[in-house]
Each structure stands twice: as C-alpha cells, then as structure tokens.
Design a protein around this motif. Structure first.
Motif, PDB file in Angstrom:
ATOM      1  N   MET A  24       0.844  -0.823  -0.008  1.00 56.88           N
ATOM      2  CA  MET A  24       0.134   0.819  -0.246  1.00 56.88           C
ATOM      3  C   MET A  24       0.574   1.526  -0.093  1.00 56.88           C
ATOM      4  O   MET A  24       2.107   1.124   0.904  1.00 56.88           O
ATOM      5  CB  MET A  24      -0.957   0.136   0.978  1.00 56.88           C
ATOM      6  CG  MET A  24      -1.717   0.983   1.296  1.00 56.88           C
ATOM      7  SD  MET A  24      -2.690   0.816   2.709  1.00 56.88           S
ATOM      8  CE  MET A  24      -3.762  -0.299   2.821  1.00 56.88           C
ATOM      9  N   ALA A  38      -9.382   0.008  -2.321  1.00 55.23           N
ATOM     10  CA  ALA A  38     -10.379  -0.528  -1.422  1.00 55.23           C
ATOM     11  C   ALA A  38     -10.755   0.720  -0.185  1.00 55.23           C
ATOM     12  O   ALA A  38     -10.042   0.947   0.545  1.00 55.23           O
ATOM     13  CB  ALA A  38      -9.997  -2.352  -0.712  1.00 55.23           C
ATOM     14  N   PHE A  95     -12.561   0.472   2.931  1.00 56.86           N
ATOM     15  CA  PHE A  95     -13.008  -0.644   4.491  1.00 56.86           C
ATOM     16  C   PHE A  95     -13.799   0.124   5.830  1.00 56.86           C
ATOM     17  O   PHE A  95     -14.119   1.801   5.573  1.00 56.86           O
ATOM     18  CB  PHE A  95     -11.527  -0.530   4.902  1.00 56.86           C
ATOM     19  CG  PHE A  95     -10.667  -1.387   4.638  1.00 56.86           C
ATOM     20  CD1 PHE A  95     -10.328  -2.957   3.914  1.00 56.86           C
ATOM     21  CD2 PHE A  95      -9.678  -0.557   3.525  1.00 56.86           C
ATOM     22  CE1 PHE A  95     -10.027  -3.364   3.783  1.00 56.86           C
ATOM     23  CE2 PHE A  95      -8.749  -1.212   2.705  1.00 56.86           C
ATOM     24  CZ  PHE A  95      -8.232  -2.535   2.274  1.00 56.86           C
ATOM     25  N   PRO A 151     -10.064  -2.314   9.725  1.00 51.12           N
ATOM     26  CA  PRO A 151     -10.364  -3.333   9.480  1.00 51.12           C
ATOM     27  C   PRO A 151      -9.231  -4.433  10.624  1.00 51.12           C
ATOM     28  O   PRO A 151      -8.364  -4.018  11.623  1.00 51.12           O
ATOM     29  CB  PRO A 151      -9.706  -3.600   8.174  1.00 51.12           C
ATOM     30  CG  PRO A 151      -9.599  -2.692   7.775  1.00 51.12           C
ATOM     31  CD  PRO A 151      -9.479  -1.571   8.360  1.00 51.12           C
ATOM     32  N   ASP A 176      -5.222  -8.228   7.796  1.00 51.24           N
ATOM     33  CA  ASP A 176      -4.166  -7.532   6.785  1.00 51.24           C
ATOM     34  C   ASP A 176      -5.419  -7.346   5.775  1.00 51.24           C
ATOM     35  O   ASP A 176      -5.635  -7.867   5.163  1.00 51.24           O
ATOM     36  CB  ASP A 176      -3.008  -7.971   5.951  1.00 51.24           C
ATOM     37  CG  ASP A 176      -1.923  -7.637   7.684  1.00 51.24           C
ATOM     38  OD1 ASP A 176      -2.414  -6.905   8.789  1.00 51.24           O
ATOM     39  OD2 ASP A 176      -1.112  -8.614   7.733  1.00 51.24           O
ATOM     40  N   SER A 177      -4.401  -6.351   4.372  1.00 49.87           N
ATOM     41  CA  SER A 177      -5.197  -5.533   3.315  1.00 49.87           C
ATOM     42  C   SER A 177      -4.838  -6.734   1.845  1.00 49.87           C
ATOM     43  O   SER A 177      -3.559  -7.079   1.871  1.00 49.87           O
ATOM     44  CB  SER A 177      -5.366  -4.411   2.956  1.00 49.87           C
ATOM     45  OG  SER A 177      -3.706  -3.920   3.124  1.00 49.87           O
ATOM     46  N   ASP A 178      -4.865  -6.813   1.112  1.00 52.41           N
ATOM     47  CA  ASP A 178      -4.361  -7.436  -0.341  1.00 52.41           C
ATOM     48  C   ASP A 178      -3.050  -6.967  -0.675  1.00 52.41           C
ATOM     49  O   ASP A 178      -2.605  -5.290  -0.826  1.00 52.41           O
ATOM     50  CB  ASP A 178      -5.411  -7.041  -1.588  1.00 52.41           C
ATOM     51  CG  ASP A 178      -4.413  -7.562  -2.956  1.00 52.41           C
ATOM     52  OD1 ASP A 178      -3.313  -7.880  -2.734  1.00 52.41           O
ATOM     53  OD2 ASP A 178      -5.171  -8.109  -3.397  1.00 52.41           O
ATOM     54  N   LEU A 208      -2.585  -4.295  -3.317  1.00 55.89           N
ATOM     55  CA  LEU A 208      -3.348  -2.817  -2.806  1.00 55.89           C
ATOM     56  C   LEU A 208      -2.824  -1.848  -2.967  1.00 55.89           C
ATOM     57  O   LEU A 208      -1.481  -1.398  -2.044  1.00 55.89           O
ATOM     58  CB  LEU A 208      -4.494  -2.612  -1.531  1.00 55.89           C
ATOM     59  CG  LEU A 208      -5.665  -2.055  -1.567  1.00 55.89           C
ATOM     60  CD1 LEU A 208      -6.086  -2.058  -2.905  1.00 55.89           C
ATOM     61  CD2 LEU A 208      -6.462  -1.896  -0.084  1.00 55.89           C
ATOM     62  N   GLY A 238      -5.425   2.341   0.447  1.00 54.87           N
ATOM     63  CA  GLY A 238      -6.441   1.875   1.441  1.00 54.87           C
ATOM     64  C   GLY A 238      -7.242   3.327   2.210  1.00 54.87           C
ATOM     65  O   GLY A 238      -6.279   4.423   2.140  1.00 54.87           O
ATOM     66  N   GLN A 257       0.065  -1.757   6.472  1.00 52.70           N
ATOM     67  CA  GLN A 257      -0.011  -2.316   5.660  1.00 52.70           C
ATOM     68  C   GLN A 257       1.104  -1.529   4.612  1.00 52.70           C
ATOM     69  O   GLN A 257       1.229  -1.973   3.679  1.00 52.70           O
ATOM     70  CB  GLN A 257      -1.620  -1.987   5.178  1.00 52.70           C
ATOM     71  CG  GLN A 257      -2.701  -1.866   5.505  1.00 52.70           C
ATOM     72  CD  GLN A 257      -2.282  -3.741   6.400  1.00 52.70           C
ATOM     73  OE1 GLN A 257      -2.190  -4.279   5.428  1.00 52.70           O
ATOM     74  NE2 GLN A 257      -2.147  -4.080   7.980  1.00 52.70           N
ATOM     75  N   ALA A 290     -15.616  -3.961   3.481  1.00 52.11           N
ATOM     76  CA  ALA A 290     -15.028  -3.364   2.300  1.00 52.11           C
ATOM     77  C   ALA A 290     -15.655  -3.302   1.706  1.00 52.11           C
ATOM     78  O   ALA A 290     -16.978  -3.730   1.375  1.00 52.11           O
ATOM     79  CB  ALA A 290     -13.727  -4.285   2.366  1.00 52.11           C
TER      80      ALA A 290
END
Length: 406
Positions: free
Chosen positions: A1, A28, A30, A34, A37-39, A42, A45, A73, A361
């Motif tokens: 990120m 994304a 959210f 969250p 963890d995110s992708d 990504l 965020g 992230q 999300a």
C-alpha cells in the motif's frame, strides 16, 4: 500500500476512493478499522470512520487506530479526508484529529486544503467558497450538526488546533512545487489556496514525501503520480433488481433532488415524532417500499426551520440518532428482503446504512456524479452521496446507472 486515507465519514471515503481509482490506483474502502491485513497488491486503502461528529476523544482514538493499521499495511503517506465544506465545530473534530496524526507521524508542515473545483469548492485568501458564495452564505450555516458560520479556514482551524495555523496564498502555489514545499517548512498546519485542479496538482507534487495531508478528495488528485501510477477508469458489472432512495440530508442540493424525485416516484417522509411514538415503524415502511413498482423515496430531508424545531423539541443528538437508527434498520431489512440497489443521501445517513448492512469493505466503481462513485457491498449496489453533491436528477440517474456495465 502506498497511500492510506482516514475519512471522517462514509460518503467522504467513497469520494476520495473514486479520485484515487480514476487516477489508476487499486483502491479498497474499508468500513471501520479492519481486523485483518489488506491485499498486499493494494495501492490505496481508505478507512471510513463515523468520526466527524463523534466525541473528540473517540474521533482521535479511532483515527489513530486507523493510522496504525494503514502504516502496518505499508502506507507511505496518510491523508485525513474531511468534507469539502470543512464540516466541524469550534471543538473539532478536524483540528484535534489532525494534531494527533501530526504528532504520531512526526509531520512538520501539513498541507490543509478542502478545495474541490469540480463541485464548486475553492479556497482563496484562506477563505472557503461554495460556487460563488462564501461558505457561511452557502446553506452550510444551517447544517443541523456542524453549522459553518465562518468562511476563514485559518480561524476555523485555529479554534480547534493546538498547532500554529498559517496560510499559503495562490500566488505561491502558482510558483511551483519546490517553492510551495519550501513555504510549508515550519511546524504548522497550512491552509493552502486552490481554485483549479491545476492548483491541486501542484499541491500534490509539493507533497511528495510528506507523511500527512488533510483535505477534501481534490487533495488526492496529484498524489498517485508521485508513485508512478497512470490513469485508468474503474469497471462495473450491472446490478439489477429492486431499488430505493434513502435521504437524510437537509442540504440545499439534496432538498432539490428530493423535490425532483417526488414528482416521478412514490415517496414517504419520515418524521422524528412519529418514529418515537411508534406510529412509523421499520416493518410498515419496509412493507410499503416492497409494494412499489418504481424505486421509491424514503426521506427525512426537510427545510432548516423544520429541523431546528425537531431539535428544539427532542434535542439535537436524540433527533439525529433517531433518524439514523431508523434508516440503518430499514436498509438492513430491505436488503434482507431482496433489494439490491440503494441510493443514500447524506454523510450521517450513509454511515448509518453501511453500518447497518455490516459491510466490511466496498468495491469502488465508476462515478455517478462528481465525488460520488457507485460502490458494491457483496451483491448490493450503493451510491453514498454527500449532501451537497449531484444534480437535481441524481436519484433517478444513479439508479439507472447501476444497471449498466462500465
């Protein structure tokens, strides 16, 4: 990120998510901080909070928690997303949250610019304009929760912040990123003038490497290029099925949209008094919505005098909480009963609806209007509209757009 955004309401989160997505970033949104963890792929965020009118201590705590998650992230730059009309009170929450984030990130000069020229918001000589009107003559002086009676952002922010507040005039912005960056070299928050998108691009270039910025979605226009991102439009798979419009905003723009939609669709107005006395219930309104052949309008939007009368009778917080809770429960029940398209007007109303749906999300789609993307939560299509955004035909146009591919 690369970029992490902390948004103080849900419509603002969608707004800046659209700006970043249209610039080519994978984004994304959210709902709250969250737990997972995110992708890792990504690019940006956006953490949507309901902190704009929360108690100051709560707003600071949730914003710092969002900041910590975004940093974990890998976010290299944090943006505090606020409304393009700088909605706040003399107590906050913009100033206290911005101070706390600046301390956490050890940020010296922090650019602050809510300008959004495409929607008529500009900052000149430190004053915020809505179209050709000063902020305090734009209708925002009648906002039920955050009435904005002073257009001088220097005074507005100074009343809330423990840090120095300075001003960067447009003449400095026009001299280019290096001069602009140098002008923001002290420990202070800087109200930066911007009246065109080119001004915002200059601010973005000057912000390369800065840990923290604050503003409306326009402040993100010039940030993705700092991370070598190229523009590409978001995509959208059609969503068909029953729809509804839920409107809690009392802004001038939304009231005009409500008036237009009243003439072409079934409608039902929600009143604080009838909700509290039990004569208006979620079950009754749900049954009424489901019985309509055309996507109906359920609204509490009213003239400022009507809103003030309800606040005087029931109390500001109770009146607002009653309507928000009603819309939250109504949206949940409607989606459970098969509605797939929801157009929601108003930041507080949008927050209540998304919270009620327990969405974690949102996937960002194409724009429905400047500052308003289509978003998807599972199989449900949503448009979360800030009160002052969109033209008079926004409701019908957006419901139709949800059924088209892009």
């Amino acid at each position: 990120m690369k970029i992490g955004v902390i948004a103080d309401d849900f419509t603002g989160a969608s707004d800046i998510a659209l700006t970043l997505a249209e610039a080519g970033m994978s984004v994304a949104q959210f709902i709250g901080v969250p737990s997972d963890d995110s992708d890792p792929d990504l690019g940006a965020g956006v953490v949507a909070l309901k902190s704009r009118t929360a108690p100051v201590a709560d707003a600071i705590a949730t914003s710092l928690a969002a900041c910590e998650w975004l940093l974990r992230q890998g976010a290299e730059q944090i943006v505090l997303k606020v409304c393009s009309t700088f909605d706040s009170t003399p107590q906050g929450n913009i100033g206290p949250v911005l101070d706390a984030l600046a301390d956490r990130l050890q940020a010296r000069g922090v650019p602050v610019c809510p300008a959004f020229p495409e929607n008529g918001r500009s900052v000149y000589q430190g004053h915020l304009f809505v179209q050709d009107r000063l902020l305090n003559e734009s209708g925002m002086e009648d906002h039920p929760l955050t009435p904005m009676t002073d257009p001088d952002l220097r005074r507005v922010l100074a009343a809330q912040s423990a840090r120095a507040v300075q001003h960067v005039p447009r003449a400095t912005v026009m001299r280019g990123p290096s001069v602009l960056a140098e002008a923001m070299g002290e420990d202070a928050h800087y109200i930066v003038d911007a009246i065109t998108d080119d001004d915002l691009l200059e601010i973005g270039a000057a912000a390369r490497g800065m840990p923290l910025l604050c503003g409306g979605s326009g402040i993100a226009l010039g940030l993705p290029v700092n991370f070598n991102v190229t523009s590409r439009p978001p995509t959208w798979e059609p969503v068909t099925g029953p729809g509804v419009v839920l409107s809690g905003s009392c802004s001038r723009a939304t009231r005009a949209q409500v008036e237009h939609y009243l003439a072409i669709a079934p409608h039902r107005q929600i009143d604080v008094r009838t909700v509290l006395d039990g004569s208006t219930t979620v079950d009754d309104v749900t049954a009424w919505v489901l019985s309509q052949d055309t996507a109906p309008l359920v609204y509490s939007s009213a003239d400022p005098d009507v809103v003030r009368a309800a606040q005087a009778e029931f109390g500001t917080e109770r009146a607002a909480a009653t309507i928000e809770s009603f819309f939250s429960s109504l949206a949940t029940e409607l989606v459970t009963r098969g509605l797939t398209r929801l157009v929601v007007a108003g930041g507080e109303t949008s927050g209540a609806v998304v919270t009620g749906l327990k969405a974690e999300a949102l996937t960002i789609g194409p724009r429905a209007a400047a500052g308003v993307p289509l978003v998807r939560a599972g199989k449900t299509a949503l448009a979360l509209k800030s009160g002052n955004f969109g033209g008079e035909t926004f409701f019908a146009d957006t419901l139709s757009l949800m059924e088209q591919s892009a």
